[in-house]
Write a protein that holds these residues in place. Structure first.
Motif, PDB file in Angstrom:
ATOM      1  N   HIS A  64      -1.450   9.096  -1.669  1.00  0.00           N
ATOM      2  CA  HIS A  64      -0.737   9.211  -2.940  1.00  0.00           C
ATOM      3  C   HIS A  64       0.762   8.958  -2.750  1.00  0.00           C
ATOM      4  CE1 HIS A  64      -3.959  10.418  -5.626  1.00  0.00           C
ATOM      5  NE2 HIS A  64      -4.413  11.219  -4.667  1.00  0.00           N
ATOM      6  N   LYS A  65       1.321   9.420  -1.637  1.00  0.00           N
ATOM      7  CA  LYS A  65       2.745   9.203  -1.356  1.00  0.00           C
ATOM      8  C   LYS A  65       3.042   7.706  -1.228  1.00  0.00           C
ATOM      9  CE  LYS A  65       4.769  11.960   1.614  1.00  0.00           C
ATOM     10  NZ  LYS A  65       5.282  12.591   2.849  1.00  0.00           N
ATOM     11  N   VAL A  66       2.207   6.991  -0.479  1.00  0.00           N
ATOM     12  CA  VAL A  66       2.392   5.547  -0.313  1.00  0.00           C
ATOM     13  C   VAL A  66       2.160   4.830  -1.639  1.00  0.00           C
ATOM     14  CG1 VAL A  66       1.545   3.481   0.860  1.00  0.00           C
ATOM     15  CG2 VAL A  66       1.823   5.609   2.144  1.00  0.00           C
ATOM     16  N   THR A  67       1.126   5.223  -2.373  1.00  0.00           N
ATOM     17  CA  THR A  67       0.835   4.607  -3.672  1.00  0.00           C
ATOM     18  C   THR A  67       1.995   4.804  -4.643  1.00  0.00           C
ATOM     19  OG1 THR A  67      -1.536   4.888  -3.351  1.00  0.00           O
ATOM     20  CG2 THR A  67      -0.789   4.594  -5.615  1.00  0.00           C
ATOM     21  N   ALA A  68       2.581   5.991  -4.663  1.00  0.00           N
ATOM     22  CA  ALA A  68       3.733   6.252  -5.544  1.00  0.00           C
ATOM     23  C   ALA A  68       4.894   5.340  -5.181  1.00  0.00           C
ATOM     24  CB  ALA A  68       4.143   7.720  -5.448  1.00  0.00           C
ATOM     25  N   ALA A  69       5.141   5.157  -3.893  1.00  0.00           N
ATOM     26  CA  ALA A  69       6.231   4.264  -3.464  1.00  0.00           C
ATOM     27  C   ALA A  69       5.944   2.831  -3.903  1.00  0.00           C
ATOM     28  CB  ALA A  69       6.416   4.340  -1.949  1.00  0.00           C
ATOM     29  N   LEU A  70       4.724   2.367  -3.734  1.00  0.00           N
ATOM     30  CA  LEU A  70       4.367   1.005  -4.149  1.00  0.00           C
ATOM     31  C   LEU A  70       4.565   0.821  -5.646  1.00  0.00           C
ATOM     32  CD1 LEU A  70       1.132   0.449  -2.036  1.00  0.00           C
ATOM     33  CD2 LEU A  70       3.419  -0.479  -1.587  1.00  0.00           C
ATOM     34  N   ASN A  71       4.241   1.846  -6.427  1.00  0.00           N
ATOM     35  CA  ASN A  71       4.404   1.759  -7.872  1.00  0.00           C
ATOM     36  C   ASN A  71       5.862   1.843  -8.318  1.00  0.00           C
ATOM     37  OD1 ASN A  71       1.780   1.584  -9.506  1.00  0.00           O
ATOM     38  ND2 ASN A  71       1.272   2.913  -7.793  1.00  0.00           N
ATOM     39  N   LYS A  72       6.753   2.259  -7.419  1.00  0.00           N
ATOM     40  CA  LYS A  72       8.193   2.266  -7.705  1.00  0.00           C
ATOM     41  C   LYS A  72       8.862   0.997  -7.179  1.00  0.00           C
ATOM     42  CE  LYS A  72       9.029   7.236  -7.837  1.00  0.00           C
ATOM     43  NZ  LYS A  72       9.811   8.344  -7.253  1.00  0.00           N
ATOM     44  N   GLY A  73       8.056   0.028  -6.725  1.00  0.00           N
ATOM     45  CA  GLY A  73       8.614  -1.256  -6.297  1.00  0.00           C
ATOM     46  C   GLY A  73       8.832  -1.414  -4.806  1.00  0.00           C
ATOM     47  N   TRP A  74       8.461  -0.420  -4.007  1.00  0.00           N
ATOM     48  CA  TRP A  74       8.559  -0.540  -2.554  1.00  0.00           C
ATOM     49  C   TRP A  74       7.429  -1.437  -2.067  1.00  0.00           C
ATOM     50  CZ3 TRP A  74      12.387   1.879   0.394  1.00  0.00           C
ATOM     51  CH2 TRP A  74      13.197   2.764  -0.307  1.00  0.00           C
ATOM     52  N   HIS A  75       7.618  -2.065  -0.899  1.00  0.00           N
ATOM     53  CA  HIS A  75       6.618  -2.946  -0.307  1.00  0.00           C
ATOM     54  C   HIS A  75       6.302  -2.469   1.102  1.00  0.00           C
ATOM     55  CE1 HIS A  75       7.111  -5.816  -3.567  1.00  0.00           C
ATOM     56  NE2 HIS A  75       8.399  -5.558  -3.481  1.00  0.00           N
ATOM     57  N   LEU A  76       5.029  -2.582   1.487  1.00  0.00           N
ATOM     58  CA  LEU A  76       4.635  -2.206   2.844  1.00  0.00           C
ATOM     59  C   LEU A  76       5.381  -3.072   3.848  1.00  0.00           C
ATOM     60  CD1 LEU A  76       0.764  -1.911   2.387  1.00  0.00           C
ATOM     61  CD2 LEU A  76       2.472  -0.083   2.302  1.00  0.00           C
ATOM     62  N   PHE A  77       5.771  -2.475   4.964  1.00  0.00           N
ATOM     63  CA  PHE A  77       6.479  -3.183   6.020  1.00  0.00           C
ATOM     64  C   PHE A  77       5.799  -2.838   7.338  1.00  0.00           C
ATOM     65  CE2 PHE A  77       9.882  -3.626   9.170  1.00  0.00           C
ATOM     66  CZ  PHE A  77      10.313  -4.903   8.874  1.00  0.00           C
TER      67      PHE A  77
END
Length: 68
Positions: free
Chosen positions: A17-30
């Motif tokens: 959920h933490k990673v999903t929330a970041a992705l939904n705020k425009g962050w990208h996996l690195f």
């Protein structure tokens, strides 16, 4: 500015959920996720780096990454 965060958490749904929330705020996996055993808590822990480009803003040491 380019922002970088390293998200960590227990190997359970809260980390996802933490990673999903970041992705939904425009962050990208690195890079690839990490996974390791934490002896102190006797549990597996996960980690994932995320990055984000923010136009028109300048990075300072006071930038609160979780606000983005």
């Amino acid at each position: 500015m380019k922002l970088y965060r390293f998200l960590t958490g227990p190997d359970d749904a809260t980390f996802c959920h933490k990673v999903t929330a970041a992705l939904n705020k425009g962050w990208h996996l690195f890079g690839s996720p990490t996974y390791g055993f934490d002896q102190a808590s006797n549990a597996m822990r996960c980690g994932q780096a995320v990055v984000k480009d923010v136009e028109g803003q300048e990075y300072t040491a006071d930038t609160k990454l979780s606000d983005w």
